[in-house]
Design a protein around this motif. Structure first.
Motif, PDB file in Angstrom:
ATOM      1  N   GLU A  69       1.041  -1.086   0.028  1.00 35.02           N
ATOM      2  CA  GLU A  69       0.080  -0.077  -0.026  1.00 35.02           C
ATOM      3  C   GLU A  69       0.818   1.280   0.080  1.00 35.02           C
ATOM      4  O   GLU A  69       0.599   2.279  -0.686  1.00 35.02           O
ATOM      5  CB  GLU A  69      -0.961  -0.042   1.164  1.00 35.02           C
ATOM      6  CG  GLU A  69      -1.964  -0.947   1.046  1.00 35.02           C
ATOM      7  CD  GLU A  69      -2.815  -1.327   2.423  1.00 35.02           C
ATOM      8  OE1 GLU A  69      -3.873  -1.878   2.458  1.00 35.02           O
ATOM      9  OE2 GLU A  69      -2.242  -0.862   3.460  1.00 35.02           O
ATOM     10  N   ASP A 101       1.857   1.937  -3.516  1.00 33.55           N
ATOM     11  CA  ASP A 101       0.962   2.296  -4.328  1.00 33.55           C
ATOM     12  C   ASP A 101       0.540   3.826  -4.059  1.00 33.55           C
ATOM     13  O   ASP A 101       0.510   4.628  -4.965  1.00 33.55           O
ATOM     14  CB  ASP A 101      -0.563   1.711  -3.917  1.00 33.55           C
ATOM     15  CG  ASP A 101      -0.407   0.266  -4.934  1.00 33.55           C
ATOM     16  OD1 ASP A 101       0.308   0.215  -6.012  1.00 33.55           O
ATOM     17  OD2 ASP A 101      -1.165  -0.712  -4.092  1.00 33.55           O
ATOM     18  N   ASN A 107       1.972   7.975 -10.945  1.00 39.28           N
ATOM     19  CA  ASN A 107       2.291   6.408 -11.601  1.00 39.28           C
ATOM     20  C   ASN A 107       3.399   6.034 -12.453  1.00 39.28           C
ATOM     21  O   ASN A 107       3.407   5.690 -13.324  1.00 39.28           O
ATOM     22  CB  ASN A 107       1.086   6.148 -12.456  1.00 39.28           C
ATOM     23  CG  ASN A 107      -0.424   6.275 -11.620  1.00 39.28           C
ATOM     24  OD1 ASN A 107      -0.356   5.664 -10.405  1.00 39.28           O
ATOM     25  ND2 ASN A 107      -1.263   7.025 -11.915  1.00 39.28           N
ATOM     26  N   ARG A 111       7.916  -6.515  -8.330  1.00 41.63           N
ATOM     27  CA  ARG A 111       6.335  -6.405  -8.266  1.00 41.63           C
ATOM     28  C   ARG A 111       6.396  -5.629  -6.767  1.00 41.63           C
ATOM     29  O   ARG A 111       6.776  -6.265  -5.639  1.00 41.63           O
ATOM     30  CB  ARG A 111       5.754  -7.815  -8.023  1.00 41.63           C
ATOM     31  CG  ARG A 111       5.600  -8.673  -9.238  1.00 41.63           C
ATOM     32  CD  ARG A 111       4.548  -7.722 -10.468  1.00 41.63           C
ATOM     33  NE  ARG A 111       5.032  -8.269 -11.626  1.00 41.63           N
ATOM     34  CZ  ARG A 111       5.801  -7.654 -12.603  1.00 41.63           C
ATOM     35  NH1 ARG A 111       6.553  -6.746 -12.404  1.00 41.63           N
ATOM     36  NH2 ARG A 111       5.763  -8.095 -13.865  1.00 41.63           N
ATOM     37  N   LEU A 119      -0.173  -3.480  -5.024  1.00 45.08           N
ATOM     38  CA  LEU A 119      -1.144  -4.266  -4.743  1.00 45.08           C
ATOM     39  C   LEU A 119      -1.645  -4.590  -6.154  1.00 45.08           C
ATOM     40  O   LEU A 119      -1.955  -5.908  -6.316  1.00 45.08           O
ATOM     41  CB  LEU A 119      -2.375  -3.755  -4.024  1.00 45.08           C
ATOM     42  CG  LEU A 119      -3.715  -4.476  -3.881  1.00 45.08           C
ATOM     43  CD1 LEU A 119      -3.128  -5.910  -3.038  1.00 45.08           C
ATOM     44  CD2 LEU A 119      -4.741  -3.832  -2.984  1.00 45.08           C
ATOM     45  N   SER A 120      -1.651  -3.889  -7.070  1.00 46.15           N
ATOM     46  CA  SER A 120      -2.189  -4.257  -8.407  1.00 46.15           C
ATOM     47  C   SER A 120      -1.093  -5.175  -9.128  1.00 46.15           C
ATOM     48  O   SER A 120      -1.442  -6.150  -9.739  1.00 46.15           O
ATOM     49  CB  SER A 120      -2.211  -2.918  -9.337  1.00 46.15           C
ATOM     50  OG  SER A 120      -1.018  -2.458  -9.535  1.00 46.15           O
ATOM     51  N   HIS A 121       0.307  -4.962  -8.643  1.00 44.69           N
ATOM     52  CA  HIS A 121       1.472  -5.954  -9.261  1.00 44.69           C
ATOM     53  C   HIS A 121       0.922  -7.525  -8.670  1.00 44.69           C
ATOM     54  O   HIS A 121       1.099  -8.512  -9.293  1.00 44.69           O
ATOM     55  CB  HIS A 121       2.715  -5.577  -8.719  1.00 44.69           C
ATOM     56  CG  HIS A 121       3.312  -4.453  -9.487  1.00 44.69           C
ATOM     57  ND1 HIS A 121       4.164  -3.631  -8.868  1.00 44.69           N
ATOM     58  CD2 HIS A 121       2.832  -3.769 -10.397  1.00 44.69           C
ATOM     59  CE1 HIS A 121       4.336  -2.437  -9.657  1.00 44.69           C
ATOM     60  NE2 HIS A 121       3.815  -2.581 -10.727  1.00 44.69           N
ATOM     61  N   VAL A 132      -1.827  -8.562  -7.833  1.00 43.19           N
ATOM     62  CA  VAL A 132      -2.931  -9.099  -8.282  1.00 43.19           C
ATOM     63  C   VAL A 132      -2.644  -9.725  -9.528  1.00 43.19           C
ATOM     64  O   VAL A 132      -3.137 -10.828 -10.123  1.00 43.19           O
ATOM     65  CB  VAL A 132      -4.162  -8.062  -8.460  1.00 43.19           C
ATOM     66  CG1 VAL A 132      -5.185  -8.687  -9.393  1.00 43.19           C
ATOM     67  CG2 VAL A 132      -4.828  -7.618  -7.113  1.00 43.19           C
ATOM     68  N   GLY A 133      -1.682  -9.053 -10.371  1.00 45.82           N
ATOM     69  CA  GLY A 133      -1.502  -9.538 -11.583  1.00 45.82           C
ATOM     70  C   GLY A 133      -0.523 -11.061 -11.416  1.00 45.82           C
ATOM     71  O   GLY A 133      -0.708 -11.989 -12.390  1.00 45.82           O
ATOM     72  N   GLN A 184      -3.079 -13.549 -11.074  1.00 47.28           N
ATOM     73  CA  GLN A 184      -3.872 -13.908 -12.211  1.00 47.28           C
ATOM     74  C   GLN A 184      -2.861 -14.797 -13.225  1.00 47.28           C
ATOM     75  O   GLN A 184      -3.578 -15.929 -13.849  1.00 47.28           O
ATOM     76  CB  GLN A 184      -4.204 -12.447 -13.040  1.00 47.28           C
ATOM     77  CG  GLN A 184      -5.418 -11.873 -12.455  1.00 47.28           C
ATOM     78  CD  GLN A 184      -5.565 -10.710 -12.886  1.00 47.28           C
ATOM     79  OE1 GLN A 184      -4.730  -9.942 -13.549  1.00 47.28           O
ATOM     80  NE2 GLN A 184      -6.797 -10.036 -12.910  1.00 47.28           N
TER      81      GLN A 184
END
Length: 296
Positions: free
Chosen positions: A59, A62, A70, A169, A172-174, A176-177, A180
């Protein structure tokens, strides 16, 4: 069973999972992941003296990325550059040297090259698919290239490696990737890991993921707290796999410093025990890193 008992009785069977804790033992260290995040955050104008309570590492990254508009790729390169002078200690040499002598794989959540440098290991990769620096999951640091990741010594980086900044990585989005990608391989209709014989034919069999399902695991220096979203999810999938194929069950041990004042410890250990870990308490981190069992 004590920590030393695990090493003596199961040493040649294990895979080690090592976190940032190995960098922090033995007094003040320059190899601190949170210290690095704080330094880069303050260079971005946040003005923090200490780590904010209630905020996880991912977090924090991020938030920093948002503040930096970004610039995730540029931040990853900055992190890798900053880790370039991290120091090798006797603990790194002792533990990775043990792994090398016993010919066992090492998985690490660290990005830096300190563990590999401690034994002079070099980057090696299999050629079963086109190499991608974004997900170099079939790349390890070793002395000998083995087709089967479980067959011998190698150092594998779960969350990316500093020599390939695009693999890092951090947020958090990393995570999740990562989940996946791994789930896509594991759940394939014809060749997924949950099919009979899947371990010998699935897409991940030449990557570090194979080690998670085929070797007993010993975790040291890694909190495995809530911010390890990807790894905790993977441990749930590991438990589901063994529930479906109990004949393939592998042991797992989590070694931690017992802290009676930690109100979250009970829930943390409950999670780990529920996914198949035996939790082994020690009174001090020195009982792990200074153990004479590493000299065997």
């Amino acid at each position: 069973m004590t920590f030393s008992d695990i090493l003596h009785r199961h040493g040649d069977e294990l895979a080690l999972i090592i976190g940032n804790g190995i960098h922090l033992t033995g007094g003040p260290s320059r190899n601190s992941w949170r210290g690095l995040l704080l330094r880069l955050a303050n260079e971005s104008g946040l003005g923090l003296k200490d780590w904010p309570a209630g905020l996880s590492n991912i977090e924090f990254f991020d938030i920093l990325a948002l503040r930096r508009q970004n610039q995730g790729a540029e931040m990853a390169r900055e992190f890798c550059t900053a880790m370039g002078d991290w120091q090798i200690s006797d603990y790194h040499r002792r533990i990775v040297g043990w792994a090398e002598r016993h010919d066992v794989p090492v998985l690490t959540t660290n990005f830096d090259n300190v563990l590999a440098d401690a034994v002079g290991a070099r980057e090696l990769r299999t050629r079963h698919r086109r190499f991608t620096a974004f997900y170099p999951w079939d790349t390890r640091f070793a002395h000998t290239l083995l087709d089967d990741p479980c067959a011998g010594f190698g150092i594998w980086h779960i969350n990316g490696m500093a020599c390939h900044p695009s693999s890092i990585r951090l947020g958090l989005s990393h995570y999740v990737g990562l989940a996946q990608r791994a789930r896509g391989w594991m759940q394939r209709r014809q060749t997924g890991i949950f099919k009979p014989g899947g371990l010998s034919s699935w897409t991940g069999r030449h990557t570090w993921l194979q080690i998670m399902f085929k070797r007993p695991l010993l975790v040291i220096g890694l909190g495995l707290r809530e911010d390890e979203v990807f790894l905790r999810w993977l441990l749930i999938e590991r438990a589901r796999f063994f529930a479906k194929f109990p004949e393939l069950q592998q042991d797992a041990w989590y070694v931690y410093r017992n802290d009676a004042t930690d109100s979250s410890q009970q829930g943390h250990l409950l999670f780990l025990e529920s996914v198949g870990f035996k939790c082994v308490p020690v009174g001090a981190h020195s009982e792990i890193y200074d153990s004479a069992a590493w000299l065997s």
